[in-house]
Design an enzyme around this catalytic site. Structure first.
Site, mmCIF file in Angstrom:
data_model
loop_
_atom_site.group_PDB
_atom_site.id
_atom_site.type_symbol
_atom_site.label_atom_id
_atom_site.label_comp_id
_atom_site.label_asym_id
_atom_site.label_seq_id
_atom_site.Cartn_x
_atom_site.Cartn_y
_atom_site.Cartn_z
ATOM 1 N N SER A 124 -10.102 -1.180 6.699
ATOM 2 C CA SER A 124 -9.394 -1.072 5.666
ATOM 3 C C SER A 124 -8.378 -2.006 5.002
ATOM 4 O O SER A 124 -7.901 -2.720 4.063
ATOM 5 C CB SER A 124 -8.337 -0.109 6.149
ATOM 6 O OG SER A 124 -9.796 1.456 6.052
ATOM 7 N N LYS A 163 0.860 -1.023 0.209
ATOM 8 C CA LYS A 163 0.084 -0.123 -0.416
ATOM 9 C C LYS A 163 0.495 1.477 -0.234
ATOM 10 O O LYS A 163 1.962 1.089 1.248
ATOM 11 C CB LYS A 163 -1.204 -0.256 1.194
ATOM 12 C CG LYS A 163 -2.070 1.392 1.380
ATOM 13 C CD LYS A 163 -2.531 0.704 2.472
ATOM 14 C CE LYS A 163 -3.768 1.713 2.438
ATOM 15 N NZ LYS A 163 -4.678 1.083 3.789
ATOM 16 N N SER A 179 -9.857 0.857 2.943
ATOM 17 C CA SER A 179 -8.741 1.538 1.821
ATOM 18 C C SER A 179 -7.435 0.606 0.911
ATOM 19 O O SER A 179 -7.027 1.283 0.251
ATOM 20 C CB SER A 179 -8.656 2.997 2.601
ATOM 21 O OG SER A 179 -7.322 2.646 3.910
#
Lengths: 493, 100
Positions: free
Chosen positions: A179, A80, A155
């Site tokens: 997330s 990420k 996310s």
């Protein structure tokens, strides 16, 4: 051609070790898949072929010199884009950090690479991890590999989509309110949020420091366990990382669930907004566990009804403090024509941050402001205590708890973009676990009947009960027989 | 409790954010929608409940006070929008006269 969507991390490592294929060939296959699929999916903010080929070359040299290979040797991984890695930008999908060059390595990423993994890129996210759809990225949304008109969740949507589409075997996400797990559910991937403190957060851009935790995405529970083995453990650079002896999370994966006490959380199942198919999936999972010899019962977590409210006080409050560092001076976006320092701060931040980030900073600043602190922040911290106590009493009776991961399957791009509250409700089942700090995984359970989209099962464990959660997840995975390859991806190939 | 436009402007100042008039109106509506949901926790009777700031029972973590290498100055300045002579450049904050 090596079909990465069909090989587990262990199969890749063993194939490299046994000379079936080289790490370079695996890397070429991963980058080739990214070339083919990325224009449709947009899972990455940055693809890193140079770093990948360098890492692969080191593995191939080790093979040539008969060195024992580490557990993730040659395995393509993605991280990420809120985790630092030297040689990459770390943008948090924000205009604020569009050109930010990492100046040190995130510990979890470093450990993954030290285990032999090959870094193929940095994954898209909701700006600063604020969101549940990856639509809040300043660089455009990521699309769900199961249906390109739908969101992958968020996310960590880019990390989830990269693994679901076979562009990486393993990826890292961060989970503050769901997330990792919610995008795991929406993309049919195994998505693990470890216990708070299990994995160092050093080098991961902070969102809400009392909630944030890094964890892996994978296509199998075993791969997730191998990844967690690599990234776990105390780090002197993160004082909140737990100082515990190392554990092998793969050791008990195949021990089965006979006698395991499994609690179905009934009040969460009956919550408004839970799709009937999702509810049925959890009920069916409970029957699966019973058939496998587990002792299945029911339990309620009444205080989790206040989870969303407590979270949307605590998380924005901590975020507003953490994001105060973006001042346009040491790094990040800066207006060129500031009159004075205040003007520099105020306009650089207003220009650099996207709408959801501004919303969260405003909400957090408000609940911490004079006159409201006790009414909001104080109350939320007390509600958090009740939620923690609910889990503690549930774990006196049960080893693991079953809940949905997400109340619905993947929703359409744009469907909830204009309604913050509707978006926030995507995380009602994942948020309580962050507030209590224990561990949980989302495991793909089945496809929905009409839309043929993945539905995940959340398996929740006590503090540091990762081995138990992994074992339950592995047993369920074997029984569920979920095919993790999205049909859309098969067509594009 | 509803948040007024004046409060939105005050909070934006605290958060160091320049907002347009349109943003003030829009954010006010959105914050009120979210606060409407959050306000339920204000009705809970939690007088006897201890707050949780941190989920694990940790105590202060100490480390030896040793000199260790940090980021090189050049590396620390690499991402600065404006740097000069080994320092971050900011607009003038003291003085105000014509002399440099």
């Amino acid at each position: 051609m090596i079909d990465l969507s069909r090989l587990s991390a262990t199969q890749i490592r063993d194939g490299v070790a046994d000379g079936v294929f080289s790490a370079r060939e695996v890397t070429e296959a991963a980058l080739g898949r990214i070339d083919a699929l990325e224009p449709h999916i947009h899972a990455f903010n940055q693809v890193t072929p140079e770093l990948a080929y360098e890492a692969a070359a080191r593995i191939d040299e080790a093979v040539a010199s008969d060195v024992v290979l580490p557990p993730l040797a040659g395995v393509p991984v993605a991280v990420k884009d809120n985790m630092n890695l030297i040689g990459t930008r770390t943008t948090c999908s924000s205009r604020m950090l569009e050109n930010y060059e990492s100046v040190y390595d995130c510990t979890a990423v470093r450990r993954l690479l030290d285990a032999g993994a090959v870094p193929v890129g940095k994954c898209n996210l909701d700006e600063f991890a604020f969101g549940s759809s990856t639509e809040n990225s300043a660089f455009g949304p990521t699309r769900n590999p199961w249906d390109l008109d739908r969101v992958p969740g968020g996310s960590s949507g880019g990390s989830a989509a990269a693994v679901a589409a076979g562009m990486a075997s393993i990826s890292l996400g961060s989970d503050t309110g769901g997330s990792i797990r919610q995008p795991g559910s929406l993309t049919g991937t195994v998505a693990f949020k470890p216990t708070y403190g299990r994995v160092s957060r050093y080098g991961c851009v902070a969102f809400a420091s009392s909630l944030d935790q890094i964890g892996p995405f994978a296509r199998t529970v075993e791969d997730a366990a191998i990844a967690l083995n690599a990234i776990s453990g105390h780090d002197p650079m993160d004082a909140t990382s737990a100082d515990r002896p190392a554990e092998d999370f793969t050791a008990t994966l195949t021990d089965g669930v006979a006698g395991l006490r499994v609690g179905v959380v009934t009040d969460l199942l009956d919550a408004d907004g839970c799709a009937p198919e999702v509810r049925d999936t959890v009920r069916a999972a409970a029957e699966t566990f019973a058939a496998l010899g587990a002792e299945v019962g029911e339990v309620e977590l009444p205080s989790t009804a206040h989870g969303l409210s407590a979270y949307y006080v605590i998380a924005p409050a901590e975020a507003s403090s953490n994001l105060a560092r973006f001042d346009g001076i040491r790094y990040g976006h800066r207006v060129p024509d500031a009159e004075d320092v205040l003007d520099l701060y105020m306009r650089s931040r207003a220009e650099g941050f996207g709408p959801e980030t501004i919303r969260r900073i405003m909400l957090g600043t408000y609940v911490l402001s004079a006159g409201y602190y006790d009414a909001y922040y104080g109350q939320a911290q007390k509600a958090r205590t009740l939620i923690k106590q609910d889990f503690a009493s549930a774990f006196e009776r049960f080893d693991v708890l079953l809940t949905p991961t997400s109340p619905t399957v993947a929703f359409g791009i744009g469907e909830k973009a204009d309604d913050p509250l509707a978006m926030y409700l995507s995380d009602i089942y994942t948020i309580p676990v962050n507030l209590a700090g224990n561990c949980a995984v989302s495991v793909p359970a089945r496809l929905s009947e009409t839309e043929r989209l993945p539905i995940g099962l959340q398996i929740v464990g006590d503090y540091f009960a990762e081995p138990t959660v992994m074992r339950a997840a592995a047993a369920f995975e074997a029984a569920a027989g979920f095919d993790t390859t999205p049909p859309v991806v098969k067509e594009i190939q | 409790m509803a948040i007024s436009e004046e409060q939105v402007r005050h909070v934006a100042m605290l958060a160091r954010l320049t907002l347009t008039d349109e943003q003030v109106v829009h954010l006010g509506e959105e914050l009120n929608s979210v606060l409407g949901h959050i306000d339920t926790i204000q009705q809970l009777d939690l007088a006897d409940v201890e707050p949780t700031a941190h989920v694990l029972d940790v105590v202060n973590v100490m480390r030896p006070d040793e000199v260790r290498p940090g980021l090189e100055r050049e590396v620390a300045l690499r991402n600065a929008p404006a740097a000069e002579a080994g320092a971050f450049v900011i607009p003038r904050i003291v003085g105000g006269g014509d002399e440099a």
